[in-house]
Write a protein that holds these residues in place. Sequence first.
Motif, PDB file in Angstrom:
ATOM      1  N   ASP A   1       0.816  -1.215   0.000  1.00 25.02           N
ATOM      2  CA  ASP A   1       0.000   0.000   0.000  1.00 25.02           C
ATOM      3  C   ASP A   1       0.851   1.268   0.000  1.00 25.02           C
ATOM      4  OD1 ASP A   1       1.003   0.106   2.569  1.00 25.02           O
ATOM      5  OD2 ASP A   1      -0.945   0.180   3.561  1.00 25.02           O
ATOM      6  N   GLY A   2       2.167   1.113  -0.092  1.00 23.85           N
ATOM      7  CA  GLY A   2       3.050   2.272  -0.101  1.00 23.85           C
ATOM      8  C   GLY A   2       3.478   2.742   1.273  1.00 23.85           C
ATOM      9  N   SER A   3       2.991   2.108   2.333  1.00 21.83           N
ATOM     10  CA  SER A   3       3.368   2.500   3.697  1.00 21.83           C
ATOM     11  C   SER A   3       4.822   2.117   3.982  1.00 21.83           C
ATOM     12  CB  SER A   3       2.443   1.819   4.714  1.00 21.83           C
ATOM     13  OG  SER A   3       2.639   0.412   4.684  1.00 21.83           O
ATOM     14  N   ILE A   4       5.360   2.661   5.052  1.00 18.27           N
ATOM     15  CA  ILE A   4       6.729   2.339   5.457  1.00 18.27           C
ATOM     16  C   ILE A   4       6.862   0.842   5.730  1.00 18.27           C
ATOM     17  CG2 ILE A   4       8.453   2.669   7.286  1.00 18.27           C
ATOM     18  CD1 ILE A   4       7.394   5.591   7.492  1.00 18.27           C
ATOM     19  N   ASP A   5       5.897   0.263   6.452  1.00 16.93           N
ATOM     20  CA  ASP A   5       5.962  -1.171   6.758  1.00 16.93           C
ATOM     21  C   ASP A   5       5.849  -2.019   5.496  1.00 16.93           C
ATOM     22  OD1 ASP A   5       6.247  -0.533   9.423  1.00 16.93           O
ATOM     23  OD2 ASP A   5       4.280  -1.254  10.037  1.00 16.93           O
ATOM     24  N   SER A   6       5.076  -1.567   4.540  1.00 16.84           N
ATOM     25  CA  SER A   6       4.939  -2.276   3.266  1.00 16.84           C
ATOM     26  C   SER A   6       6.271  -2.285   2.513  1.00 16.84           C
ATOM     27  CB  SER A   6       3.848  -1.607   2.431  1.00 16.84           C
ATOM     28  OG  SER A   6       3.790  -2.145   1.143  1.00 16.84           O
ATOM     29  N   LYS A   7       6.985  -1.191   2.584  1.00 14.29           N
ATOM     30  CA  LYS A   7       8.298  -1.114   1.927  1.00 14.29           C
ATOM     31  C   LYS A   7       9.328  -1.976   2.653  1.00 14.29           C
ATOM     32  CE  LYS A   7       7.225   3.276  -0.163  1.00 14.29           C
ATOM     33  NZ  LYS A   7       7.475   4.703  -0.264  1.00 14.29           N
ATOM     34  N   LYS A   8       9.198  -2.087   3.972  1.00 10.77           N
ATOM     35  CA  LYS A   8      10.076  -2.995   4.719  1.00 10.77           C
ATOM     36  C   LYS A   8       9.778  -4.447   4.335  1.00 10.77           C
ATOM     37  CE  LYS A   8      10.680   0.047   8.692  1.00 10.77           C
ATOM     38  NZ  LYS A   8      10.320   0.283  10.097  1.00 10.77           N
ATOM     39  N   ALA A   9       8.488  -4.755   4.109  1.00 14.28           N
ATOM     40  CA  ALA A   9       8.104  -6.101   3.678  1.00 14.28           C
ATOM     41  C   ALA A   9       8.761  -6.447   2.342  1.00 14.28           C
ATOM     42  CB  ALA A   9       6.581  -6.220   3.580  1.00 14.28           C
ATOM     43  N   LEU A  10       8.897  -5.462   1.472  1.00 10.47           N
ATOM     44  CA  LEU A  10       9.571  -5.662   0.192  1.00 10.47           C
ATOM     45  C   LEU A  10      11.010  -6.106   0.402  1.00 10.47           C
ATOM     46  CD1 LEU A  10       9.730  -5.427  -2.925  1.00 10.47           C
ATOM     47  CD2 LEU A  10      10.229  -2.983  -2.594  1.00 10.47           C
ATOM     48  N   ASP A  11      11.692  -5.515   1.369  1.00 13.92           N
ATOM     49  CA  ASP A  11      13.076  -5.921   1.662  1.00 13.92           C
ATOM     50  C   ASP A  11      13.129  -7.387   2.097  1.00 13.92           C
ATOM     51  OD1 ASP A  11      13.972  -3.337   1.106  1.00 13.92           O
ATOM     52  OD2 ASP A  11      13.866  -2.707   3.204  1.00 13.92           O
ATOM     53  N   TYR A  12      12.231  -7.773   2.993  1.00 15.74           N
ATOM     54  CA  TYR A  12      12.191  -9.163   3.452  1.00 15.74           C
ATOM     55  C   TYR A  12      11.871 -10.120   2.306  1.00 15.74           C
ATOM     56  CZ  TYR A  12      12.329  -7.845   8.408  1.00 15.74           C
ATOM     57  OH  TYR A  12      12.705  -7.371   9.631  1.00 15.74           O
ATOM     58  N   VAL A  13      10.854  -9.777   1.521  1.00 13.72           N
ATOM     59  CA  VAL A  13      10.432 -10.685   0.452  1.00 13.72           C
ATOM     60  C   VAL A  13      11.533 -10.835  -0.599  1.00 13.72           C
ATOM     61  CG1 VAL A  13       9.234  -9.232  -1.256  1.00 13.72           C
ATOM     62  CG2 VAL A  13       8.323 -11.448  -0.701  1.00 13.72           C
ATOM     63  N   THR A  14      12.287  -9.784  -0.837  1.00 17.50           N
ATOM     64  CA  THR A  14      13.392  -9.866  -1.795  1.00 17.50           C
ATOM     65  C   THR A  14      14.422 -10.878  -1.328  1.00 17.50           C
ATOM     66  OG1 THR A  14      13.031  -7.573  -2.474  1.00 17.50           O
ATOM     67  CG2 THR A  14      15.171  -8.533  -3.001  1.00 17.50           C
ATOM     68  N   ASP A  15      14.824 -10.802  -0.074  1.00 18.73           N
ATOM     69  CA  ASP A  15      15.801 -11.751   0.470  1.00 18.73           C
ATOM     70  C   ASP A  15      15.277 -13.188   0.431  1.00 18.73           C
ATOM     71  OD1 ASP A  15      17.510  -9.623   0.973  1.00 18.73           O
ATOM     72  OD2 ASP A  15      17.025  -9.517   3.119  1.00 18.73           O
ATOM     73  N   ILE A  16      14.043 -13.370   0.838  1.00 19.04           N
ATOM     74  CA  ILE A  16      13.457 -14.722   0.875  1.00 19.04           C
ATOM     75  C   ILE A  16      13.318 -15.285  -0.540  1.00 19.04           C
ATOM     76  CG2 ILE A  16      11.383 -16.051   1.456  1.00 19.04           C
ATOM     77  CD1 ILE A  16      10.993 -13.974   3.792  1.00 19.04           C
ATOM     78  N   ALA A  17      12.839 -14.474  -1.468  1.00 17.51           N
ATOM     79  CA  ALA A  17      12.632 -14.940  -2.838  1.00 17.51           C
ATOM     80  C   ALA A  17      13.952 -15.321  -3.506  1.00 17.51           C
ATOM     81  CB  ALA A  17      11.913 -13.874  -3.653  1.00 17.51           C
ATOM     82  N   ILE A  18      15.002 -14.579  -3.236  1.00 16.25           N
ATOM     83  CA  ILE A  18      16.316 -14.925  -3.792  1.00 16.25           C
ATOM     84  C   ILE A  18      16.781 -16.257  -3.212  1.00 16.25           C
ATOM     85  CG2 ILE A  18      18.766 -14.286  -3.781  1.00 16.25           C
ATOM     86  CD1 ILE A  18      17.813 -11.333  -4.018  1.00 16.25           C
ATOM     87  N   LYS A  19      16.654 -16.410  -1.906  1.00 12.35           N
ATOM     88  CA  LYS A  19      17.126 -17.626  -1.236  1.00 12.35           C
ATOM     89  C   LYS A  19      16.386 -18.879  -1.714  1.00 12.35           C
ATOM     90  CE  LYS A  19      17.945 -19.801   3.151  1.00 12.35           C
ATOM     91  NZ  LYS A  19      18.382 -19.637   4.498  1.00 12.35           N
ATOM     92  N   PHE A  20      15.066 -18.771  -1.914  1.00 13.54           N
ATOM     93  CA  PHE A  20      14.266 -19.941  -2.269  1.00 13.54           C
ATOM     94  C   PHE A  20      13.846 -19.970  -3.743  1.00 13.54           C
ATOM     95  CE2 PHE A  20      13.646 -19.529   2.332  1.00 13.54           C
ATOM     96  CZ  PHE A  20      13.980 -20.818   2.729  1.00 13.54           C
ATOM     97  N   ASN A  21      14.363 -19.034  -4.535  1.00 19.05           N
ATOM     98  CA  ASN A  21      13.992 -18.948  -5.950  1.00 19.05           C
ATOM     99  C   ASN A  21      12.467 -18.896  -6.110  1.00 19.05           C
ATOM    100  OD1 ASN A  21      14.565 -18.745  -8.693  1.00 19.05           O
ATOM    101  ND2 ASN A  21      14.417 -20.964  -8.981  1.00 19.05           N
ATOM    102  N   SER A  22      11.849 -18.036  -5.331  1.00 18.78           N
ATOM    103  CA  SER A  22      10.389 -17.927  -5.277  1.00 18.78           C
ATOM    104  C   SER A  22       9.862 -16.944  -6.308  1.00 18.78           C
ATOM    105  CB  SER A  22       9.946 -17.427  -3.894  1.00 18.78           C
ATOM    106  OG  SER A  22      10.519 -18.187  -2.871  1.00 18.78           O
ATOM    107  N   GLU A  23       8.606 -17.147  -6.684  1.00 17.87           N
ATOM    108  CA  GLU A  23       7.876 -16.156  -7.465  1.00 17.87           C
ATOM    109  C   GLU A  23       7.131 -15.269  -6.473  1.00 17.87           C
ATOM    110  OE1 GLU A  23       4.356 -15.757 -10.835  1.00 17.87           O
ATOM    111  OE2 GLU A  23       4.800 -17.712  -9.985  1.00 17.87           O
ATOM    112  N   VAL A  24       7.069 -13.978  -6.754  1.00 12.64           N
ATOM    113  CA  VAL A  24       6.396 -13.037  -5.865  1.00 12.64           C
ATOM    114  C   VAL A  24       5.149 -12.498  -6.566  1.00 12.64           C
ATOM    115  CG1 VAL A  24       6.587 -10.834  -4.636  1.00 12.64           C
ATOM    116  CG2 VAL A  24       8.540 -12.409  -4.709  1.00 12.64           C
ATOM    117  N   ILE A  25       4.036 -12.549  -5.856  1.00  6.68           N
ATOM    118  CA  ILE A  25       2.783 -11.971  -6.338  1.00  6.68           C
ATOM    119  C   ILE A  25       2.567 -10.690  -5.535  1.00  6.68           C
ATOM    120  CG2 ILE A  25       0.312 -12.338  -6.749  1.00  6.68           C
ATOM    121  CD1 ILE A  25       2.193 -14.538  -7.990  1.00  6.68           C
ATOM    122  N   VAL A  26       2.710  -9.544  -6.192  1.00 10.95           N
ATOM    123  CA  VAL A  26       2.498  -8.247  -5.554  1.00 10.95           C
ATOM    124  C   VAL A  26       1.034  -7.881  -5.773  1.00 10.95           C
ATOM    125  CG1 VAL A  26       3.149  -5.803  -5.503  1.00 10.95           C
ATOM    126  CG2 VAL A  26       4.872  -7.550  -6.072  1.00 10.95           C
TER     127      VAL A  26
END
Length: 146
Positions: free
Chosen positions: A10-35
């Motif tokens: 939603d563009g909030s600060i916490d939402s942008k922090k979630a992006l940082d977490y999801v990036t790390d997790i997706a790289i580690k597990f070769n995941s697809e991300v649904i935004v």
Amino acid sequence: MFKRILLPVDGSIDSKKALDYVTDIAIKFNSEVIVIYVYQVSDPLFSTSGKLKSMVFTSGFENSLNDKFNSLLEEYRKKLEAAGIKFKIMVEKGKPDTEILKVLAEEKCDLVVMGNRGLDSPSDGLLGNISYSVVHHTDCPLLLAK
């Protein structure tokens, strides 16, 4: 382990922090991300008396919404693209928690990473309204960023 990750934004600060977490997790597990971004029209179609309110949308209304969504989602798109993560972006209209849960099931995601509080959450309480509802209506693992 995590093949498909749902990232409600939603563009909030916490939402942008979630992006940082999801990036790390997706790289580690070769995941697809649904935004997913969910919007609501703030003016209700029906008044309290149940009569339909008249609504007039100018020809530029839809273009205005598309511009807003594109600018809001650009940061998420750029970061996922730069990291080489497979992703797709969805924009849905409706009640945010309902649409998030619907997409979670339809896309068969096995992890949700979202902000603890959104733009419209009050500052008191442990969780925001949307994250509270998602936590209590899914069995899917959740990571709440704050």
